[in-house]
Design a protein around this motif. Structure first.
Motif, PDB file in Angstrom:
ATOM      1  N   ALA A 191       1.463 -13.275 -13.065  1.00 55.62           N
ATOM      2  CA  ALA A 191       0.739 -12.005 -12.961  1.00 55.62           C
ATOM      3  C   ALA A 191       0.274 -11.683 -11.542  1.00 55.62           C
ATOM      4  N   PRO A 192      -0.248 -12.646 -10.754  1.00 57.40           N
ATOM      5  CA  PRO A 192      -0.687 -12.267  -9.402  1.00 57.40           C
ATOM      6  C   PRO A 192       0.438 -11.705  -8.535  1.00 57.40           C
ATOM      7  N   GLN A 193       1.645 -12.278  -8.635  1.00 54.49           N
ATOM      8  CA  GLN A 193       2.760 -11.775  -7.834  1.00 54.49           C
ATOM      9  C   GLN A 193       3.174 -10.385  -8.296  1.00 54.49           C
ATOM     10  N   VAL A 194       3.186 -10.164  -9.600  1.00 52.54           N
ATOM     11  CA  VAL A 194       3.589  -8.860 -10.128  1.00 52.54           C
ATOM     12  C   VAL A 194       2.569  -7.799  -9.736  1.00 52.54           C
ATOM     13  N   LEU A 195       1.282  -8.115  -9.854  1.00 51.74           N
ATOM     14  CA  LEU A 195       0.248  -7.152  -9.466  1.00 51.74           C
ATOM     15  C   LEU A 195       0.285  -6.863  -7.973  1.00 51.74           C
ATOM     16  N   ALA A 196       0.535  -7.875  -7.155  1.00 53.91           N
ATOM     17  CA  ALA A 196       0.628  -7.662  -5.710  1.00 53.91           C
ATOM     18  C   ALA A 196       1.814  -6.763  -5.377  1.00 53.91           C
ATOM     19  N   ARG A 197       2.911  -6.927  -6.087  1.00 54.60           N
ATOM     20  CA  ARG A 197       4.084  -6.091  -5.836  1.00 54.60           C
ATOM     21  C   ARG A 197       3.789  -4.631  -6.201  1.00 54.60           C
ATOM     22  N   PHE A 198       3.093  -4.404  -7.311  1.00 53.55           N
ATOM     23  CA  PHE A 198       2.745  -3.038  -7.688  1.00 53.55           C
ATOM     24  C   PHE A 198       1.792  -2.407  -6.682  1.00 53.55           C
ATOM     25  N   GLN A 199       0.837  -3.176  -6.166  1.00 52.39           N
ATOM     26  CA  GLN A 199      -0.102  -2.639  -5.188  1.00 52.39           C
ATOM     27  C   GLN A 199       0.580  -2.357  -3.863  1.00 52.39           C
ATOM     28  N   ALA A 200       1.562  -3.157  -3.480  1.00 52.51           N
ATOM     29  CA  ALA A 200       2.279  -2.932  -2.231  1.00 52.51           C
ATOM     30  C   ALA A 200       3.105  -1.659  -2.296  1.00 52.51           C
ATOM     31  N   GLU A 201       3.613  -1.311  -3.475  1.00 54.78           N
ATOM     32  CA  GLU A 201       4.408  -0.106  -3.615  1.00 54.78           C
ATOM     33  C   GLU A 201       3.563   1.161  -3.504  1.00 54.78           C
ATOM     34  N   ARG A 202       2.269   1.063  -3.821  1.00 59.90           N
ATOM     35  CA  ARG A 202       1.406   2.239  -3.758  1.00 59.90           C
ATOM     36  C   ARG A 202       1.002   2.592  -2.345  1.00 59.90           C
ATOM     37  N   GLY A 203       1.202   1.718  -1.412  1.00 57.48           N
ATOM     38  CA  GLY A 203       0.829   1.999  -0.029  1.00 57.48           C
ATOM     39  C   GLY A 203      -0.326   1.114   0.406  1.00 57.48           C
ATOM     40  N   ALA A 204      -0.701   1.282   1.646  1.00 60.56           N
ATOM     41  CA  ALA A 204      -1.769   0.454   2.202  1.00 60.56           C
ATOM     42  C   ALA A 204      -3.115   0.887   1.634  1.00 60.56           C
ATOM     43  N   ARG A 205      -3.897  -0.096   1.275  1.00 58.20           N
ATOM     44  CA  ARG A 205      -5.226   0.180   0.745  1.00 58.20           C
ATOM     45  C   ARG A 205      -6.243   0.061   1.869  1.00 58.20           C
ATOM     46  N   ARG A 206      -7.311   0.831   1.787  1.00 58.08           N
ATOM     47  CA  ARG A 206      -8.334   0.821   2.818  1.00 58.08           C
ATOM     48  C   ARG A 206      -9.358  -0.283   2.599  1.00 58.08           C
ATOM     49  N   LEU A 207      -9.521  -0.738   1.383  1.00 61.24           N
ATOM     50  CA  LEU A 207     -10.569  -1.695   1.052  1.00 61.24           C
ATOM     51  C   LEU A 207      -9.948  -3.025   0.649  1.00 61.24           C
ATOM     52  N   GLN A 208     -10.417  -4.111   1.281  1.00 57.99           N
ATOM     53  CA  GLN A 208      -9.944  -5.453   0.956  1.00 57.99           C
ATOM     54  C   GLN A 208     -11.132  -6.391   0.845  1.00 57.99           C
ATOM     55  N   VAL A 209     -11.103  -7.257  -0.159  1.00 57.00           N
ATOM     56  CA  VAL A 209     -12.094  -8.318  -0.266  1.00 57.00           C
ATOM     57  C   VAL A 209     -11.533  -9.508   0.496  1.00 57.00           C
ATOM     58  N   ILE A 210     -12.203  -9.872   1.577  1.00 54.27           N
ATOM     59  CA  ILE A 210     -11.731 -10.951   2.438  1.00 54.27           C
ATOM     60  C   ILE A 210     -12.124 -12.303   1.857  1.00 54.27           C
ATOM     61  N   GLU A 211     -13.384 -12.440   1.472  1.00 51.40           N
ATOM     62  CA  GLU A 211     -13.859 -13.719   0.972  1.00 51.40           C
ATOM     63  C   GLU A 211     -15.102 -13.512   0.130  1.00 51.40           C
ATOM     64  N   THR A 212     -15.297 -14.379  -0.870  1.00 53.07           N
ATOM     65  CA  THR A 212     -16.526 -14.369  -1.664  1.00 53.07           C
ATOM     66  C   THR A 212     -17.122 -15.768  -1.645  1.00 53.07           C
ATOM     67  N   LEU A 213     -18.429 -15.822  -1.720  1.00 58.17           N
ATOM     68  CA  LEU A 213     -19.142 -17.088  -1.744  1.00 58.17           C
ATOM     69  C   LEU A 213     -20.251 -16.989  -2.787  1.00 58.17           C
ATOM     70  N   VAL A 214     -20.220 -17.863  -3.779  1.00 58.71           N
ATOM     71  CA  VAL A 214     -21.240 -17.883  -4.825  1.00 58.71           C
ATOM     72  C   VAL A 214     -22.424 -18.686  -4.299  1.00 58.71           C
ATOM     73  N   LEU A 215     -23.577 -18.033  -4.204  1.00 51.64           N
ATOM     74  CA  LEU A 215     -24.782 -18.707  -3.729  1.00 51.64           C
ATOM     75  C   LEU A 215     -25.489 -19.441  -4.858  1.00 51.64           C
ATOM     76  N   ASP A 216     -25.665 -18.768  -5.971  1.00 52.40           N
ATOM     77  CA  ASP A 216     -26.222 -19.348  -7.184  1.00 52.40           C
ATOM     78  C   ASP A 216     -25.717 -18.500  -8.348  1.00 52.40           C
ATOM     79  N   PRO A 217     -26.072 -18.831  -9.596  1.00 55.77           N
ATOM     80  CA  PRO A 217     -25.519 -18.065 -10.716  1.00 55.77           C
ATOM     81  C   PRO A 217     -25.852 -16.572 -10.694  1.00 55.77           C
ATOM     82  N   ALA A 218     -26.873 -16.178  -9.951  1.00 58.25           N
ATOM     83  CA  ALA A 218     -27.275 -14.772  -9.942  1.00 58.25           C
ATOM     84  C   ALA A 218     -26.840 -14.014  -8.697  1.00 58.25           C
ATOM     85  N   ARG A 219     -26.470 -14.724  -7.619  1.00 55.15           N
ATOM     86  CA  ARG A 219     -26.174 -14.035  -6.358  1.00 55.15           C
ATOM     87  C   ARG A 219     -24.839 -14.477  -5.783  1.00 55.15           C
ATOM     88  N   ARG A 220     -24.205 -13.542  -5.059  1.00 57.63           N
ATOM     89  CA  ARG A 220     -22.900 -13.797  -4.457  1.00 57.63           C
ATOM     90  C   ARG A 220     -22.784 -12.995  -3.166  1.00 57.63           C
TER      91      ARG A 220
END
Length: 95
Positions: free
Chosen positions: A31-60
């Motif tokens: 699924a990740p490869q298929v979804l990435a292929r569909f997103q690449a066909e739509r063109g360049a996106r302006r918003l990207q999540v670079i990294e996430t870090l979980v601080l505790d169960p309530a905050r990120r």
């Protein structure tokens, strides 16, 4: 209900659970490869999540790139805290 009917029911259940397991495995694997292929066909996106870090169960912490600018966002506890604009820390300024 004789033994043949019971065997047929158990065999049908085993086949059904096997197909569900196979579909779950294929989804996790491909699924990740298929979804990435569909997103690449739509063109360049302006918003990207670079990294996430979980601080505790309530905050990120989420590092997001919007166009060419990266923003740090603290999510949790029913509110969002976004890093103020105009704060630029150069590599030489860190002490």
């Amino acid at each position: 209900m004789n033994f043949l009917d019971l065997f047929r029911a158990v065999f049908g259940l085993a086949i059904t659970l096997g197909l569900i397991g196979l579909a779950a495995w294929a989804t996790r694997r491909y699924a990740p490869q298929v979804l990435a292929r569909f997103q690449a066909e739509r063109g360049a996106r302006r918003l990207q999540v670079i990294e996430t870090l979980v601080l505790d169960p309530a905050r990120r912490l989420v590092l997001v790139r919007v166009d060419a600018e990266e923003r740090l966002i603290l999510l949790g506890e029913g509110r969002e805290l976004i890093e103020p604009r105009g704060v630029a820390v150069e590599a030489g300024d860190v002490k």
